[in-house]
Scaffold this motif. Structure first.
Motif, PDB file in Angstrom:
ATOM      1  N   GLY A 180       0.814  -1.214   0.000  1.00  0.00           N
ATOM      2  CA  GLY A 180       0.000   0.000   0.000  1.00  0.00           C
ATOM      3  C   GLY A 180       0.847   1.263   0.000  1.00  0.00           C
ATOM      4  O   GLY A 180       0.515   2.240  -0.680  1.00  0.00           O
ATOM      5  N   PHE A 181       1.936   1.244   0.746  1.00  0.00           N
ATOM      6  CA  PHE A 181       2.831   2.408   0.794  1.00  0.00           C
ATOM      7  C   PHE A 181       3.449   2.673  -0.576  1.00  0.00           C
ATOM      8  O   PHE A 181       3.499   3.820  -1.042  1.00  0.00           O
ATOM      9  N   LEU A 182       3.918   1.626  -1.221  1.00  0.00           N
ATOM     10  CA  LEU A 182       4.545   1.790  -2.535  1.00  0.00           C
ATOM     11  C   LEU A 182       3.544   2.351  -3.552  1.00  0.00           C
ATOM     12  O   LEU A 182       3.895   3.181  -4.397  1.00  0.00           O
ATOM     13  N   ARG A 183       2.299   1.891  -3.432  1.00  0.00           N
ATOM     14  CA  ARG A 183       1.262   2.379  -4.349  1.00  0.00           C
ATOM     15  C   ARG A 183       0.954   3.847  -4.056  1.00  0.00           C
ATOM     16  O   ARG A 183       0.881   4.674  -4.984  1.00  0.00           O
ATOM     17  N   ALA A 184       0.808   4.191  -2.780  1.00  0.00           N
ATOM     18  CA  ALA A 184       0.475   5.573  -2.413  1.00  0.00           C
ATOM     19  C   ALA A 184       1.598   6.536  -2.796  1.00  0.00           C
ATOM     20  O   ALA A 184       1.337   7.670  -3.206  1.00  0.00           O
ATOM     21  N   GLU A 185       2.840   6.083  -2.674  1.00  0.00           N
ATOM     22  CA  GLU A 185       3.993   6.925  -2.996  1.00  0.00           C
ATOM     23  C   GLU A 185       4.364   6.879  -4.470  1.00  0.00           C
ATOM     24  O   GLU A 185       5.290   7.554  -4.901  1.00  0.00           O
ATOM     25  N   ARG A 186       3.641   6.067  -5.229  1.00  0.00           N
ATOM     26  CA  ARG A 186       3.891   5.914  -6.665  1.00  0.00           C
ATOM     27  C   ARG A 186       5.359   5.585  -6.937  1.00  0.00           C
ATOM     28  O   ARG A 186       6.028   6.205  -7.772  1.00  0.00           O
ATOM     29  N   VAL A 187       5.822   4.608  -6.197  1.00  0.00           N
ATOM     30  CA  VAL A 187       7.198   4.135  -6.367  1.00  0.00           C
ATOM     31  C   VAL A 187       7.296   3.372  -7.683  1.00  0.00           C
ATOM     32  O   VAL A 187       6.411   2.595  -8.040  1.00  0.00           O
ATOM     33  N   ASN A 188       8.385   3.610  -8.397  1.00  0.00           N
ATOM     34  CA  ASN A 188       8.550   3.005  -9.714  1.00  0.00           C
ATOM     35  C   ASN A 188       9.216   1.641  -9.691  1.00  0.00           C
ATOM     36  O   ASN A 188       9.053   0.846 -10.625  1.00  0.00           O
ATOM     37  N   LEU A 189       9.996   1.366  -8.626  1.00  0.00           N
ATOM     38  CA  LEU A 189      10.705   0.089  -8.541  1.00  0.00           C
ATOM     39  C   LEU A 189      11.152  -0.112  -7.103  1.00  0.00           C
ATOM     40  O   LEU A 189      11.510   0.846  -6.411  1.00  0.00           O
ATOM     41  N   ILE A 190      11.157  -1.371  -6.643  1.00  0.00           N
ATOM     42  CA  ILE A 190      11.705  -1.691  -5.325  1.00  0.00           C
ATOM     43  C   ILE A 190      12.805  -2.731  -5.487  1.00  0.00           C
ATOM     44  O   ILE A 190      12.672  -3.687  -6.263  1.00  0.00           O
ATOM     45  N   HIS A 191      13.887  -2.519  -4.765  1.00  0.00           N
ATOM     46  CA  HIS A 191      15.024  -3.448  -4.772  1.00  0.00           C
ATOM     47  C   HIS A 191      15.201  -4.015  -3.367  1.00  0.00           C
ATOM     48  O   HIS A 191      15.508  -3.283  -2.429  1.00  0.00           O
ATOM     49  N   CYS A 248       4.789  -2.507  -8.232  1.00  0.00           N
ATOM     50  CA  CYS A 248       5.775  -1.966  -9.165  1.00  0.00           C
ATOM     51  C   CYS A 248       6.794  -3.063  -9.459  1.00  0.00           C
ATOM     52  O   CYS A 248       6.830  -4.084  -8.763  1.00  0.00           O
ATOM     53  N   PRO A 249       7.631  -2.870 -10.476  1.00  0.00           N
ATOM     54  CA  PRO A 249       8.685  -3.861 -10.734  1.00  0.00           C
ATOM     55  C   PRO A 249       9.569  -4.058  -9.499  1.00  0.00           C
ATOM     56  O   PRO A 249       9.804  -3.120  -8.737  1.00  0.00           O
ATOM     57  N   SER A 250      10.039  -5.284  -9.318  1.00  0.00           N
ATOM     58  CA  SER A 250      10.869  -5.581  -8.152  1.00  0.00           C
ATOM     59  C   SER A 250      12.127  -6.336  -8.553  1.00  0.00           C
ATOM     60  O   SER A 250      12.124  -7.131  -9.496  1.00  0.00           O
ATOM     61  N   VAL A 251      13.186  -6.048  -7.811  1.00  0.00           N
ATOM     62  CA  VAL A 251      14.481  -6.717  -7.978  1.00  0.00           C
ATOM     63  C   VAL A 251      14.847  -7.308  -6.624  1.00  0.00           C
ATOM     64  O   VAL A 251      14.663  -6.672  -5.588  1.00  0.00           O
ATOM     65  N   VAL A 252      15.369  -8.527  -6.626  1.00  0.00           N
ATOM     66  CA  VAL A 252      15.825  -9.172  -5.392  1.00  0.00           C
ATOM     67  C   VAL A 252      17.288  -9.573  -5.578  1.00  0.00           C
ATOM     68  O   VAL A 252      17.625 -10.253  -6.543  1.00  0.00           O
ATOM     69  N   THR A 253      18.143  -9.129  -4.657  1.00  0.00           N
ATOM     70  CA  THR A 253      19.523  -9.606  -4.649  1.00  0.00           C
ATOM     71  C   THR A 253      19.609 -10.835  -3.768  1.00  0.00           C
ATOM     72  O   THR A 253      19.200 -10.804  -2.607  1.00  0.00           O
ATOM     73  N   VAL A 254      20.144 -11.915  -4.326  1.00  0.00           N
ATOM     74  CA  VAL A 254      20.335 -13.154  -3.571  1.00  0.00           C
ATOM     75  C   VAL A 254      21.835 -13.369  -3.409  1.00  0.00           C
ATOM     76  O   VAL A 254      22.579 -13.416  -4.376  1.00  0.00           O
ATOM     77  N   HIS A 255      22.245 -13.500  -2.139  1.00  0.00           N
ATOM     78  CA  HIS A 255      23.668 -13.671  -1.840  1.00  0.00           C
ATOM     79  C   HIS A 255      24.072 -15.137  -1.825  1.00  0.00           C
ATOM     80  O   HIS A 255      25.198 -15.469  -2.200  1.00  0.00           O
ATOM     81  N   ASP A 256      23.175 -16.007  -1.378  1.00  0.00           N
ATOM     82  CA  ASP A 256      23.457 -17.444  -1.393  1.00  0.00           C
ATOM     83  C   ASP A 256      22.175 -18.195  -1.078  1.00  0.00           C
ATOM     84  O   ASP A 256      21.148 -17.586  -0.771  1.00  0.00           O
ATOM     85  N   ASP A 293      10.703  -9.373 -10.792  1.00  0.00           N
ATOM     86  CA  ASP A 293      10.960  -9.122 -12.212  1.00  0.00           C
ATOM     87  C   ASP A 293      12.387  -9.487 -12.607  1.00  0.00           C
ATOM     88  O   ASP A 293      12.643  -9.876 -13.741  1.00  0.00           O
ATOM     89  N   ARG A 294      13.303  -9.336 -11.677  1.00  0.00           N
ATOM     90  CA  ARG A 294      14.689  -9.719 -11.948  1.00  0.00           C
ATOM     91  C   ARG A 294      15.374 -10.082 -10.632  1.00  0.00           C
ATOM     92  O   ARG A 294      15.079  -9.509  -9.587  1.00  0.00           O
ATOM     93  N   ILE A 295      16.266 -11.048 -10.697  1.00  0.00           N
ATOM     94  CA  ILE A 295      17.060 -11.448  -9.537  1.00  0.00           C
ATOM     95  C   ILE A 295      18.517 -11.126  -9.827  1.00  0.00           C
ATOM     96  O   ILE A 295      19.043 -11.484 -10.888  1.00  0.00           O
ATOM     97  N   ILE A 296      19.154 -10.436  -8.895  1.00  0.00           N
ATOM     98  CA  ILE A 296      20.597 -10.217  -8.979  1.00  0.00           C
ATOM     99  C   ILE A 296      21.275 -11.303  -8.153  1.00  0.00           C
ATOM    100  O   ILE A 296      21.009 -11.448  -6.963  1.00  0.00           O
ATOM    101  N   ALA A 297      22.141 -12.074  -8.789  1.00  0.00           N
ATOM    102  CA  ALA A 297      22.977 -13.044  -8.082  1.00  0.00           C
ATOM    103  C   ALA A 297      24.367 -12.437  -7.940  1.00  0.00           C
ATOM    104  O   ALA A 297      24.906 -11.877  -8.904  1.00  0.00           O
ATOM    105  N   VAL A 298      24.962 -12.541  -6.757  1.00  0.00           N
ATOM    106  CA  VAL A 298      26.246 -11.878  -6.524  1.00  0.00           C
ATOM    107  C   VAL A 298      27.415 -12.676  -7.079  1.00  0.00           C
ATOM    108  O   VAL A 298      28.565 -12.226  -7.023  1.00  0.00           O
ATOM    109  N   SER A 299      27.131 -13.853  -7.630  1.00  0.00           N
ATOM    110  CA  SER A 299      28.172 -14.654  -8.274  1.00  0.00           C
ATOM    111  C   SER A 299      27.520 -15.607  -9.254  1.00  0.00           C
ATOM    112  O   SER A 299      26.301 -15.863  -9.184  1.00  0.00           O
TER     113      SER A 299
END
Length: 402
Positions: free
Chosen positions: A107-118, A130-138, A168-174
């Motif tokens: 709800g906060f992201l919608r109210a603030e009209r956030v374009n992307l969350i990481h 909104c589009p989302s990115v997740v960094t996975v370390h292991d 929407d996308r996953i960042i892998a650190v290796s």
């Protein structure tokens, strides 16, 4: 690009010629980006990795504005006031924090009209508007569930795959972590972006004066073995302690074992505690607890070698920092360690083999030429990992999704 309607006050208008026959002015819009940095208040690898992204990202990106979710105020972010807002979690217990995030953020992201969350530390929320990115370390909780709380393991087996499939996308650190994501979660390679972590510029060979300062501060001898990281079974410090005492008994090393880091959560490593209490009269094990970051380069640079016998790593930031400071490194041949450290480190094939570990330490610390060679290789290897490049690639990923 974002729609102009809600970002018009922040939109930047690039003025061009208005006359007929010339191009109309091109509008560029500011993105509003949310960063999930919950849990970085505690010293450790999670905090280091997150700051290694945030600091260069905010220096690089002068156009967009950021909302950063935290569990406590970060004073260093105040210099970015005006384009960075800190949202502090109203609860502290980590399970309650994640429940709050899941209940409040969509709800906060919608109210603030956030374009992307990481989400920067493996965990994520569902139903993001909104589009989302997740960094996975292991995926350590799947590989070694025995060293984690059962609720954490349950989360990673049930909720985490849903969150990752919805991202929407996953960042892998290796590349190692990317392969694990494909193997254990069945994720498509097209949704995974490998972005190696970078090293803070503070990590460089320390002067003799700085080495002496930290040695005096922590009452260390001229020769010491060093481990940096949280104290818990994942780091396999019981094997290191046994290898150290074997060296002392054999007369192969005459110095201290220095363990830098806080106990992981409240549990720490009870088996290590019992062993060290039993061996209190043999050698000298120094436990400093967490130390200020500015002391780490001197501690790394002054070590006879840095030993990192971990059970698994999705990247291996600590041994890379040590190399950047000119320390010779011995590390377990597990996870992403070889991918990150290359041939600059001495690799231990079986992380639980205390005899082999003692042998590698003895060979390295008693051979000045080998130490110097590892120092030179390590400095060259560490120079490949740039925080600025990681931030640039991360920002490019944001822009590709909005």
């Amino acid at each position: 690009m974002v729609a102009e309607s809600h970002n018009a006050p922040r939109a930047q208008l690039q003025l061009g010629a208005q006359e007929a026959g010339k191009k109309r002015p091109r509008r560029t819009f500011t993105m509003r980006i949310a960063i999930d940095a919950l849990g970085i208040s505690r010293p450790g690898g999670g905090r280091s990795a997150t700051l290694n992204l945030l600091e260069p990202l905010l220096e690089l990106d002068q156009l967009n504005e950021y909302i950063i979710f935290l569990d406590q105020h970060e004073p260093w972010l105040d210099i970015y006031k005006g384009r960075v807002r800190q949202i502090i979690a109203p609860v502290k217990q980590r399970f309650l924090v994640r429940i709050w995030a899941q209940a409040a953020w969509p709800g906060f992201l919608r109210a603030e009209r956030v374009n992307l969350i990481h989400h920067t530390k493996n965990l994520a929320t569902l139903f993001n508007p909104c589009p989302s990115v997740v960094t996975v370390h292991d995926v350590m909780m799947l590989l070694h569930p025995e060293v984690f709380h059962p609720l954490d393991v349950l989360y990673y087996r049930t909720i985490e795959p849903i969150c990752l499939r919805n991202a929407d996308r996953i960042i892998a650190v290796s590349q190692t972590t990317a392969e694990d994501l494909k193997t254990y979660y069945g994720l498509s390679p097209s949704r995974i972006e490998v972005i190696h972590e970078g090293i803070d510029k503070i990590f460089k060979p320390a002067s003799e004066q700085e080495i002496m300062r930290v040695r005096t501060k922590y009452r260390l001898p001229r020769a010491y073995l060093l481990h940096v990281g949280c104290i818990w079974p994942k780091k396999n410090l019981l094997t290191l302690a046994r290898a150290y005492h074997r060296l002392i008994q054999q007369g192969a090393f005459n110095g201290d074992l220095v363990l830098v880091g806080r106990p992981y959560r409240s549990k720490g490593d009870p088996e290590l505690d019992r062993y060290l209490a039993m061996k209190a009269e043999t050698g000298r094990v120094v436990r400093t607890g967490a130390v200020p970051q500015e002391d780490l380069p001197g501690l790394y640079s002054g070590a006879a070698c840095v030993v990192f016998p971990t059970l698994h790593e999705g990247f291996g930031l600590v041994p890379l920092e040590a190399m950047a400071c000119g320390a010779p490194v011995i590390a377990s041949h597990v996870g992403a360690i070889e991918e990150v450290l290359g041939d600059a480190a001495v690799l231990l094939e079986d992380p639980r083999d205390e005899v082999a570990l003692a042998g590698l330490i003895s060979e390295l610390v008693n051979d000045p030429a080998a130490q110097q060679e590892r120092r030179a290789r390590g400095l060259a290897r560490a120079a490949r990992f740039s925080r600025q490049e990681a931030a640039r690639r991360t920002l490019a990923l944001y822009e590709s999704l909005v």
